[in-house]
Design a protein around this motif. Structure first.
Motif: not given
Length: 101
Positions: A23-35
């Motif tokens: 879950l942290e990995e998915v959330a980090k990905d969304f944060v990095e993509k600016g979503k």
């Protein structure tokens, strides 16, 4: 947007199977993509971890209930009942030995 992400994750992967790290990995990905913002990502992880744990507990409860139901239908003796019977047999054997002597 966050609700859509939650629903997608819950539907796509199954909340009971999600780990906090994933879950942290998915959330980090969304944060990095600016979503989403970093705080939204943290909130998302916290919410989904809570839901995941609740789902796991409910699943364990349901499995336990099913196992109990099946065991009752099979009419099997419980270990505790078998131990009582073993003790009674041992006592009867001792009583018979005493009478034979």
């Amino acid at each position: 947007m966050i609700e859509l992400v939650k629903k997608t994750l819950l539907a796509g992967v199954g909340v009971a199977a999600l780990t906090k790290e994933k879950l942290e990995e998915v959330a980090k990905d969304f944060v990095e993509k600016g979503k989403m913002t970093e705080q939204e990502g943290k909130d998302l992880v916290k919410d989904l971890v809570t839901r995941s744990e609740e789902s796991r507990q409910e699943l364990q409860k349901q499995i336990g209930e099913k196992v109990e139901e099946i065991l009752k239908k099979m009419d099997l003796a419980k270990k505790s009942e078998m131990n009582v019977l073993k003790q009674e047999i041992a006592e009867l054997r001792e009583a018979l030995k005493s009478r034979e002597s």
